[in-house]
Scaffold this motif. Sequence first.
Motif, PDB file in Angstrom:
ATOM      1  N   ALA A  17       0.833  -1.205   0.000  1.00 30.04           N
ATOM      2  CA  ALA A  17       0.000   0.000   0.000  1.00 30.04           C
ATOM      3  C   ALA A  17       0.870   1.258   0.000  1.00 30.04           C
ATOM      4  O   ALA A  17       0.525   2.266  -0.621  1.00 30.04           O
ATOM      5  CB  ALA A  17      -0.949  -0.005   1.197  1.00 30.04           C
ATOM      6  N   GLY A  46      -9.442   2.255   0.199  1.00 27.02           N
ATOM      7  CA  GLY A  46      -8.587   1.145  -0.179  1.00 27.02           C
ATOM      8  C   GLY A  46      -9.381  -0.121  -0.421  1.00 27.02           C
ATOM      9  O   GLY A  46     -10.380  -0.370   0.244  1.00 27.02           O
ATOM     10  N   LEU A  61      -4.004  -0.745   4.809  1.00 23.63           N
ATOM     11  CA  LEU A  61      -4.312   0.641   4.434  1.00 23.63           C
ATOM     12  C   LEU A  61      -3.438   1.656   5.177  1.00 23.63           C
ATOM     13  O   LEU A  61      -3.167   2.735   4.659  1.00 23.63           O
ATOM     14  CB  LEU A  61      -5.793   0.934   4.686  1.00 23.63           C
ATOM     15  CG  LEU A  61      -6.368   2.193   4.069  1.00 23.63           C
ATOM     16  CD1 LEU A  61      -6.072   2.294   2.586  1.00 23.63           C
ATOM     17  CD2 LEU A  61      -7.855   2.267   4.314  1.00 23.63           C
ATOM     18  N   ARG A  83     -11.488   7.345   6.204  1.00 26.44           N
ATOM     19  CA  ARG A  83     -10.926   6.199   5.489  1.00 26.44           C
ATOM     20  C   ARG A  83     -12.028   5.184   5.266  1.00 26.44           C
ATOM     21  O   ARG A  83     -12.896   4.999   6.095  1.00 26.44           O
ATOM     22  CB  ARG A  83      -9.812   5.524   6.298  1.00 26.44           C
ATOM     23  CG  ARG A  83      -8.543   6.256   6.268  1.00 26.44           C
ATOM     24  CD  ARG A  83      -7.370   5.478   6.713  1.00 26.44           C
ATOM     25  NE  ARG A  83      -7.626   4.270   7.458  1.00 26.44           N
ATOM     26  CZ  ARG A  83      -6.662   3.483   7.903  1.00 26.44           C
ATOM     27  NH1 ARG A  83      -5.419   3.790   7.697  1.00 26.44           N
ATOM     28  NH2 ARG A  83      -6.949   2.402   8.568  1.00 26.44           N
ATOM     29  N   ARG A  85     -12.372   1.137   3.728  1.00 29.11           N
ATOM     30  CA  ARG A  85     -11.705  -0.013   3.161  1.00 29.11           C
ATOM     31  C   ARG A  85     -12.749  -1.044   2.781  1.00 29.11           C
ATOM     32  O   ARG A  85     -13.769  -1.183   3.434  1.00 29.11           O
ATOM     33  CB  ARG A  85     -10.684  -0.605   4.110  1.00 29.11           C
ATOM     34  CG  ARG A  85     -11.273  -1.276   5.325  1.00 29.11           C
ATOM     35  CD  ARG A  85     -10.195  -1.793   6.226  1.00 29.11           C
ATOM     36  NE  ARG A  85     -10.545  -2.574   7.350  1.00 29.11           N
ATOM     37  CZ  ARG A  85     -11.540  -2.474   8.186  1.00 29.11           C
ATOM     38  NH1 ARG A  85     -12.434  -1.556   8.013  1.00 29.11           N
ATOM     39  NH2 ARG A  85     -11.700  -3.269   9.193  1.00 29.11           N
TER      40      ARG A  85
END
Length: 97
Positions: A17, A46, A61, A83, A85
């Motif tokens: 990543a 992500g 991530l 964020r 994911r």
Amino acid sequence: MGSWKRELTAAEGYQFARSAGLEVLAMLRSGLGSLDQVKRVVKVEGIVNSVPEFERPNIVLNGFSDLMREVFGKKGAKRGRCRERTCFGKIQRSWPA
């Protein structure tokens, strides 16, 4: 490449990543002329290619988020804030993230 937990560890995912982040930075610099043009990182999304038993996609991530903070300081991505994911059992070309 592979998927997390089957062939790869969370630490390897972190590094992958981070490498993806370096590619993003290169594209930004190419498009903007300078990374000084970046005002802030608003959101990090992500996708992690993992088996259902893999419980550490956040570690993967973090490789990207930590790099953004190193490069941009306070305007970089903060862990746990803005964020998202998503984990998939299979993604195109078997890329892990």
